[in-house]
Design a protein around this motif. Structure first.
Motif, mmCIF file in Angstrom:
data_model
loop_
_atom_site.group_PDB
_atom_site.id
_atom_site.type_symbol
_atom_site.label_atom_id
_atom_site.label_comp_id
_atom_site.label_asym_id
_atom_site.label_seq_id
_atom_site.Cartn_x
_atom_site.Cartn_y
_atom_site.Cartn_z
ATOM 1 N N SER A 46 5.561 -57.943 19.970
ATOM 2 C CA SER A 46 4.406 -59.082 19.870
ATOM 3 C C SER A 46 3.396 -58.266 19.452
ATOM 4 O O SER A 46 3.858 -57.175 18.316
ATOM 5 C CB SER A 46 4.353 -59.086 21.612
ATOM 6 N N ASP A 47 2.240 -59.192 18.752
ATOM 7 C CA ASP A 47 1.706 -59.174 17.946
ATOM 8 C C ASP A 47 0.518 -58.388 18.279
ATOM 9 O O ASP A 47 -0.589 -57.668 17.510
ATOM 10 C CB ASP A 47 1.242 -60.009 17.267
ATOM 11 N N THR A 88 6.320 -59.860 30.041
ATOM 12 C CA THR A 88 5.949 -59.647 28.615
ATOM 13 C C THR A 88 5.376 -58.276 28.939
ATOM 14 O O THR A 88 4.659 -58.115 30.452
ATOM 15 C CB THR A 88 4.524 -59.820 28.511
ATOM 16 N N GLY A 103 5.662 -56.190 24.004
ATOM 17 C CA GLY A 103 6.578 -56.971 23.481
ATOM 18 C C GLY A 103 7.107 -57.425 25.077
ATOM 19 O O GLY A 103 6.537 -57.412 25.714
#
Length: 166
Positions: free
Chosen positions: A164-165, A114, A139
């Motif tokens: 990613s969020d 990540t 992400g």
């Protein structure tokens, strides 16, 4: 760098040094009427036209009954990464691609890791100028698409990142 018409000896040495440090085995650089060709294992082969195919001769009946070749053995190859929804991170310049801050150190990132927006993922080196390659958004690194020390082209795909969020 100076204009293509006036490449200095220093610039030619830098280009050749970058080539020597790369994973390439041969290269040809053409700028207007200047052509530089280099190879690490002797001079690179020159391109020659392919020979014309020979005319096929008729096959005799005895030759047709030759045994069939064995089928190739299946080799396990990793499945390609799922690229659905991934963001492509491309090279900012032509140069050597480095995945670690210096030789012998671990890579900045690996697939599955990540990353945060703005995090450095690699370096593209051009004429001893180090350009950081940074994540455009947070992400997970899905794939590293270039090899360490490989010469990369401008806009060549380097990383695939699944956003990613965060």
């Amino acid at each position: 760098m100076s204009t293509p018409e006036r490449l200095t000896h220093r610039e030619v040495r830098e280009i050749l040094r970058s080539f020597q440090d790369s994973g390439w085995t041969a290269m040809t650089l053409e700028l207007d009427d200047l052509r530089i060709t280099a190879g690490k294992e002797g001079p690179p082969a020159t391109r020659e036209p392919a020979p014309a195919p020979a005319a096929a001769k008729p096959v005799a009946a005895e030759e047709k009954s030759a045994p069939e070749p064995e089928p190739p053995v299946a080799v396990d190859t990793p499945a390609p990464a799922d690229r659905t929804g991934c963001v492509e991170l491309r090279s900012p310049a032509v140069g050597a691609f480095w995945v670690a801050p210096s030789p012998g150190e671990p890579p900045f990132v690996e697939p599955g890791q990540t990353v945060a927006a703005g995090q450095q993922l690699a370096i593209v080196e051009v004429m001893k100028l180090m350009s950081p390659v940074v994540a455009p958004q947070a992400g997970v690194v899905v794939e590293v698409c270039a090899g360490n020390a490989e010469l990369v082209e401008y806009d060549q795909l380097l990383f695939l990142i699944r956003p990613s969020d965060e």
